[in-house]
Design an enzyme around this catalytic site. Sequence first.
Site, PDB file in Angstrom:
ATOM      1  N   GLU A  45      66.464  33.898  43.729  1.00 39.08           N
ATOM      2  CA  GLU A  45      66.019  34.967  42.820  1.00 39.08           C
ATOM      3  C   GLU A  45      67.252  35.734  42.356  1.00 39.08           C
ATOM      4  O   GLU A  45      67.921  36.376  43.159  1.00 39.08           O
ATOM      5  CB  GLU A  45      65.053  35.893  43.582  1.00 39.08           C
ATOM      6  CG  GLU A  45      64.624  37.115  42.799  1.00 39.08           C
ATOM      7  CD  GLU A  45      63.854  38.116  43.674  1.00 39.08           C
ATOM      8  OE1 GLU A  45      63.188  37.706  44.656  1.00 39.08           O
ATOM      9  OE2 GLU A  45      63.948  39.322  43.383  1.00 39.08           O
ATOM     10  N   ARG A  49      69.577  43.322  38.191  1.00 39.97           N
ATOM     11  CA  ARG A  49      70.206  44.591  38.582  1.00 39.97           C
ATOM     12  C   ARG A  49      71.626  44.674  38.046  1.00 39.97           C
ATOM     13  O   ARG A  49      72.355  45.616  38.338  1.00 39.97           O
ATOM     14  CB  ARG A  49      70.212  44.722  40.111  1.00 39.97           C
ATOM     15  CG  ARG A  49      68.805  44.816  40.669  1.00 39.97           C
ATOM     16  CD  ARG A  49      68.742  44.951  42.164  1.00 39.97           C
ATOM     17  NE  ARG A  49      67.418  44.554  42.610  1.00 39.97           N
ATOM     18  CZ  ARG A  49      67.038  44.506  43.865  1.00 39.97           C
ATOM     19  NH1 ARG A  49      67.862  44.830  44.828  1.00 39.97           N
ATOM     20  NH2 ARG A  49      65.804  44.123  44.168  1.00 39.97           N
ATOM     21  N   LYS A 133      54.526  39.737  46.485  1.00 41.26           N
ATOM     22  CA  LYS A 133      55.711  40.229  47.190  1.00 41.26           C
ATOM     23  C   LYS A 133      55.310  41.508  47.923  1.00 41.26           C
ATOM     24  O   LYS A 133      54.560  42.321  47.369  1.00 41.26           O
ATOM     25  CB  LYS A 133      56.803  40.495  46.156  1.00 41.26           C
ATOM     26  CG  LYS A 133      58.016  41.244  46.658  1.00 41.26           C
ATOM     27  CD  LYS A 133      59.106  41.238  45.597  1.00 41.26           C
ATOM     28  CE  LYS A 133      60.151  42.309  45.868  1.00 41.26           C
ATOM     29  NZ  LYS A 133      61.524  41.846  45.652  1.00 41.26           N
TER      30      LYS A 133
HETATM   31  C1  3PG Z   1      64.433  42.811  47.023  1.00 41.21           C
HETATM   32  O1  3PG Z   1      64.435  43.179  45.860  1.00 41.21           O
HETATM   33  O2  3PG Z   1      63.712  41.883  47.387  1.00 41.21           O
HETATM   34  C2  3PG Z   1      65.218  43.547  48.023  1.00 41.21           C
HETATM   35  O3  3PG Z   1      66.083  44.448  47.425  1.00 41.21           O
HETATM   36  C3  3PG Z   1      65.926  42.713  49.003  1.00 41.21           C
HETATM   37  O4  3PG Z   1      66.130  43.571  50.042  1.00 41.21           O
HETATM   38  P1  3PG Z   1      67.333  43.414  51.059  1.00 41.21           P
HETATM   39  O5  3PG Z   1      68.590  43.647  50.264  1.00 41.21           O
HETATM   40  O6  3PG Z   1      67.099  44.476  52.091  1.00 41.21           O
HETATM   41  O7  3PG Z   1      67.291  42.020  51.616  1.00 41.21           O
END
Ligand code: 3PG
Length: 213
Positions: A45, A49, A133
Amino acid sequence: MASKTDRLLALLDGQPVIPVLKIGDVAQAVPLARALARGGLKAIEITLRTVEALECIRRVAAEVPEAVVGAGTILSPRQFEQAAAAGSKFIVSPGTTRELLAAASDSEVPLLPGAITPGEIMTAREAGLDFLKFFPAEQAGGAAFLKALASPIPDVRFCPTGGIGPKNASDYLALPNVVCVGGSWVAPDDLVQGERWDEIEALARQASTLRKQ
Ligand code: 3PG
């Protein structure tokens, strides 16, 4: 014809961990996707960002046939369309809105939308989405919270993300309503920026051996 959820599950192909990626340099997208695929994590994914994200998706879609590239952090129908046009095989959003659900129903590209509360989950379920999700997983109540949802809403399954890593991934994967987990731990910023692809491949290999019990 298979439902969009079935097609999404087929794309993920039993992969236990979906890497959540933030890439600020387009030149790093292809080697990063290749390293993760070598380590056994083909579905990835790429989050919107960074301003470079769409071009990263385009390059991975065009140059890394072994990868299954998805787009993450999709907040609007416009971003949904841009990500789909860039070649995303699936789309991930942190939450569920009416507008996003409408964009998804108009598209062949499957959406994995975020939902936490029973009400949000029921809204997505009513729109025909039964794979969601769960974000931010740890902060929202973690594996115990998700476990409590399995009894009243047994037909919805989840990909929890947020605060998940090697120490707690198995707690989630052990749940009957969890298909896979997502996380950034397999491609931390310092390793990506340092282009330490072998170390990322090793992290991916470890993550790919996690299994549902
Ligand atoms: C996401 O968007 O799925 C999260 O920001 C991932 O979270 P993590 O950086 O704590 O793994």
